[in-house]
Design a protein around this motif. Structure first.
Motif, PDB file in Angstrom:
ATOM      1  N   THR A 193       0.826  -1.214   0.000  1.00  0.00           N
ATOM      2  CA  THR A 193       0.000   0.000   0.000  1.00  0.00           C
ATOM      3  C   THR A 193       0.852   1.253   0.000  1.00  0.00           C
ATOM      4  O   THR A 193       2.012   1.250   0.414  1.00  0.00           O
ATOM      5  CB  THR A 193      -0.924   0.036   1.227  1.00  0.00           C
ATOM      6  OG1 THR A 193      -0.119   0.056   2.422  1.00  0.00           O
ATOM      7  CG2 THR A 193      -1.850  -1.157   1.261  1.00  0.00           C
ATOM      8  N   SER A 196      -3.768   4.733   1.892  1.00  0.00           N
ATOM      9  CA  SER A 196      -4.881   3.789   2.012  1.00  0.00           C
ATOM     10  C   SER A 196      -5.123   2.992   0.730  1.00  0.00           C
ATOM     11  O   SER A 196      -6.050   2.198   0.664  1.00  0.00           O
ATOM     12  CB  SER A 196      -6.163   4.541   2.388  1.00  0.00           C
ATOM     13  OG  SER A 196      -6.478   5.500   1.385  1.00  0.00           O
ATOM     14  N   GLN A 259      -7.852  -9.093   4.537  1.00  0.00           N
ATOM     15  CA  GLN A 259      -8.219  -8.800   5.927  1.00  0.00           C
ATOM     16  C   GLN A 259      -7.129  -7.984   6.609  1.00  0.00           C
ATOM     17  O   GLN A 259      -7.418  -7.073   7.402  1.00  0.00           O
ATOM     18  CB  GLN A 259      -8.478 -10.100   6.674  1.00  0.00           C
ATOM     19  CG  GLN A 259      -9.024  -9.912   8.082  1.00  0.00           C
ATOM     20  CD  GLN A 259      -9.306 -11.228   8.768  1.00  0.00           C
ATOM     21  OE1 GLN A 259      -8.815 -12.283   8.362  1.00  0.00           O
ATOM     22  NE2 GLN A 259     -10.094 -11.184   9.837  1.00  0.00           N
ATOM     23  N   GLY A 262      -7.556  -4.410   6.173  1.00  0.00           N
ATOM     24  CA  GLY A 262      -8.773  -3.807   6.710  1.00  0.00           C
ATOM     25  C   GLY A 262     -10.005  -4.076   5.885  1.00  0.00           C
ATOM     26  O   GLY A 262     -11.025  -3.394   6.035  1.00  0.00           O
ATOM     27  N   ALA A 263      -9.965  -5.106   5.013  1.00  0.00           N
ATOM     28  CA  ALA A 263     -11.123  -5.437   4.193  1.00  0.00           C
ATOM     29  C   ALA A 263     -12.251  -6.000   5.065  1.00  0.00           C
ATOM     30  O   ALA A 263     -12.010  -6.667   6.078  1.00  0.00           O
ATOM     31  CB  ALA A 263     -10.742  -6.440   3.111  1.00  0.00           C
ATOM     32  N   LYS A 264     -13.462  -5.762   4.636  1.00  0.00           N
ATOM     33  CA  LYS A 264     -14.637  -6.225   5.363  1.00  0.00           C
ATOM     34  C   LYS A 264     -14.961  -7.660   4.976  1.00  0.00           C
ATOM     35  O   LYS A 264     -15.071  -7.983   3.790  1.00  0.00           O
ATOM     36  CB  LYS A 264     -15.828  -5.314   5.048  1.00  0.00           C
ATOM     37  CG  LYS A 264     -17.085  -5.633   5.829  1.00  0.00           C
ATOM     38  CD  LYS A 264     -18.188  -4.632   5.492  1.00  0.00           C
ATOM     39  CE  LYS A 264     -19.447  -4.888   6.304  1.00  0.00           C
ATOM     40  NZ  LYS A 264     -20.509  -3.894   5.971  1.00  0.00           N
ATOM     41  N   SER A 470     -13.782  -1.707   2.663  1.00  0.00           N
ATOM     42  CA  SER A 470     -13.134  -1.731   3.970  1.00  0.00           C
ATOM     43  C   SER A 470     -14.183  -1.965   5.051  1.00  0.00           C
ATOM     44  O   SER A 470     -15.391  -1.973   4.793  1.00  0.00           O
ATOM     45  CB  SER A 470     -12.427  -0.404   4.227  1.00  0.00           C
ATOM     46  OG  SER A 470     -13.383   0.637   4.400  1.00  0.00           O
ATOM     47  N   GLU A 471     -13.721  -2.125   6.264  1.00  0.00           N
ATOM     48  CA  GLU A 471     -14.633  -2.309   7.396  1.00  0.00           C
ATOM     49  C   GLU A 471     -15.598  -1.135   7.532  1.00  0.00           C
ATOM     50  O   GLU A 471     -16.730  -1.291   7.980  1.00  0.00           O
ATOM     51  CB  GLU A 471     -13.830  -2.472   8.695  1.00  0.00           C
ATOM     52  CG  GLU A 471     -13.153  -3.823   8.842  1.00  0.00           C
ATOM     53  CD  GLU A 471     -14.131  -4.920   9.228  1.00  0.00           C
ATOM     54  OE1 GLU A 471     -15.344  -4.627   9.358  1.00  0.00           O
ATOM     55  OE2 GLU A 471     -13.707  -6.066   9.380  1.00  0.00           O
ATOM     56  N   ILE A 476     -11.625   0.179  -1.080  1.00  0.00           N
ATOM     57  CA  ILE A 476     -10.168   0.232  -0.949  1.00  0.00           C
ATOM     58  C   ILE A 476      -9.595   0.471  -2.338  1.00  0.00           C
ATOM     59  O   ILE A 476      -9.658  -0.403  -3.208  1.00  0.00           O
ATOM     60  CB  ILE A 476      -9.612  -1.069  -0.345  1.00  0.00           C
ATOM     61  CG1 ILE A 476     -10.211  -1.309   1.053  1.00  0.00           C
ATOM     62  CG2 ILE A 476      -8.084  -1.024  -0.284  1.00  0.00           C
ATOM     63  CD1 ILE A 476      -9.814  -2.639   1.672  1.00  0.00           C
TER      64      ILE A 476
END
Length: 525
Positions: A193, A196, A259, A262-264, A470-471, A476
């Protein structure tokens, strides 16, 4: 289609696809078509395992269509004379959406389902025209001959010549023609990354970690069904014993990498696609030669009993392609995690030779039902008398139904209502359709277990772009997803043929979105 390539420690590309199955190929080809000139697929598996789970399928693609006339231009196995004797009812968007929502107990994400369904027919046309997939009408799997006509059932008509093998062969040819590079033995290690946004991925190639930079990374590397530990963690301890139907390389890598960014995570983490599978099949990976032939889908024509001799599912609850993806779980929950499928002489000729041929499956045969029971004891049946009682009760319930409904007719192409239920006698566990007595020798049984295909829990995506969320619900930037990694699409059950279609639909979306992003960053020209 191997590529001999000695990578330096850093490479910059337009788009990177993680996973070389059908969904990944669709994403890569879509990205190229939309303008990307330097697309790379990185594949964890060696070349001899190319194709992911798509290779192990029957090649079935469920799609919206307007009936036979709509499908004839894209199939290769129907003459004009044959077409006059074929019945394929239209399958509308409402039908398709309704099937997914009905089987999923109204839990699937409506917007995700709608995006998949409403783009399904265009995706099929794209596969036929752009990828040159050799589509056929699936006479061998989805049609019965009734009154001299081939009648298709269950909303599904399309397959691929030579099944998953033919599908992946066509994918590889298209990738090669369009200059898409494919690195085998190259697992993705972590996403990279800047702020973000995802800007690349670290892979391991030839023992070295290599940084691959791109404005877009598309994850298409499947779920976690090949990992015993993750199956036990999410599905439950019994799933340790499930047989892996396809690739042994789907171990949740894409989910874990996303994950970490920060992936949902969404969807049915206790659910999966699982089916009746040959009990003698390999346990931890599919067989590249027999492939989908280990499927044992003939149960609507007979009964299934567990090792204690009792039925445990309604074999005629619905068309096979609406029940097969959940019946594997029911087998796994039985004592010893196995069961027997049983037929008499009337139905044996109707069993598909691809699944029940002499060179495919171990057959347990007998001239009488008592003799069959004895032979089943040698194969693990624990209660012979209970088995015989089950068959007698089943047969008697059918006789009573016939007396009450003398005009009823057996028809495998419709839900014919021939059942074990009547005012005279009803079984606690019905067979709701296609119930015929098991009374005429010779008799046949095969032993089956649970085969797991893919898992339902996965990543949240934007339905229009395939962008990973993202969460917090934000997209993203630079990260996309397709195929079996997508969560929130299936719960509890699954209409057959939907998986390959979904992988294509969202692969196309992700590829196009990746190309737009790359163009906006002046990477694609």
């Amino acid at each position: 289609m191997s590529a001999v390539f000695d990578p330096p420690m850093t490479q910059t590309l337009d788009c990177i696809v993680v996973g070389g199955g059908h969904a990944g190929a669709s994403a890569a080809l879509s990205a190229v078509e939309a303008g990307c000139k330097d697309v790379l697929i990185v594949e964890k598996a060696p070349e001899e395992w190319v194709g992911g789970n798509g290779y192990f399928t029957a090649g079935a693609h469920r799609t919206v269509h307007a009936g036979l006339a709509d499908l004839l231009p894209i199939v290769t196995n129907v003459t004009a004379e044959q077409a006059e004797k074929i019945d394929v009812a239209p399958y509308t968007a409402d039908d398709f959406i309704g099937d997914i929502m009905r089987l999923g107990e109204n839990k699937p994400n409506p917007e995700l389902v709608k995006a998949m369904v409403e783009n399904s027919r265009d995706a099929i046309q794209w596969l036929a025209e752009t990828v040159k997939i050799p589509f056929i009408l699936a006479f061998h799997r989805q049609a019965y001959q009734v009154d001299g006509r081939q009648k298709f059932w269950g909303g599904l008509a399309l397959s691929v010549e030579d099944g998953g093998k033919g599908l992946i062969k066509a994918d590889l040819r298209a990738l090669q023609e369009r200059g898409v590079k494919l690195w085998f033995n190259t697992p993705a290690v972590k996403l990279v990354t800047e702020g973000s946004a995802v800007t690349g991925v670290v892979v391991r190639k030839s023992g070295e970690e290599v940084l691959l930079k791109a404005s877009a990374v598309i994850l298409a590397c499947g779920g976690y069904e090949s990992s015993r530990d993750l199956r036990m963690k999410h599905l439950g301890p019994d799933w340790k014993y499930a047989r892996v139907r396809g690739t042994p390389y789907n171990t949740g890598d894409g989910i874990l990498m996303a994950q970490a960014m920060g992936a949902k995570l969404v969807g049915d983490w206790r659910g999966c696609h699982s089916t009746c599978w040959d009990a003698n099949a390999p346990t931890d990976a599919g067989d590249r030669e027999l492939s989908n032939q280990f499927t044992k889908s003939g149960y609507p024509l007979g009964i299934m009993v567990n090792v204690t001799g009792e039925r445990f599912v309604d074999e005629g609850l619905d068309f096979r392609n609406y029940t097969y993806a959940k019946f594997g779980k029911q087998i796994l929950l039985q004592p010893e995690g196995s069961a027997f499928q049983v037929w008499d002489a009337k139905m044996i000729p109707r069993l598909r030779s691809e699944e029940y041929g002499d060179d495919v499956v171990e057959k347990i045969t007998a001239s009488t039902i008592d003799e069959l029971a004895e032979r089943l004891v040698d194969k693990g049946l624990q209660d012979k008398q209970r088995f015989l009682w089950t068959v007698r009760e089943y047969n008697d319930a059918i006789y009573q139904h016939r007396m009450e409904h003398p005009g009823s007719r057996w028809d495998p192409a419709i839900k014919d209502g021939l059942s074990t239920q009547s005012s005279r006698k009803s079984l606690i566990l019905a067979k709701s359709n296609w119930a015929l007595p098991i009374e005429e020798g010779p008799f046949l049984a095969v032993k089956v277990a649970c085969g797991i295909t893919f898992t339902f829990g996965g990543l949240a995506i934007n339905p229009e772009t395939g962008g990973v969320l993202s969460e917090s619900g934000d997209v993203i930037r630079g990260l996309f997803c397709t195929g079996e990694l997508i969560g929130d699409l299936y719960y509890n059950n699954y209409p057959g043929g939907s998986g390959l279609t979904a992988g294509t639909v969202f692969g196309i979306k992700a590829g196009r979105a990746a190309a737009r992003l790359a163009d906006s960053e002046h990477i694609c020209t």
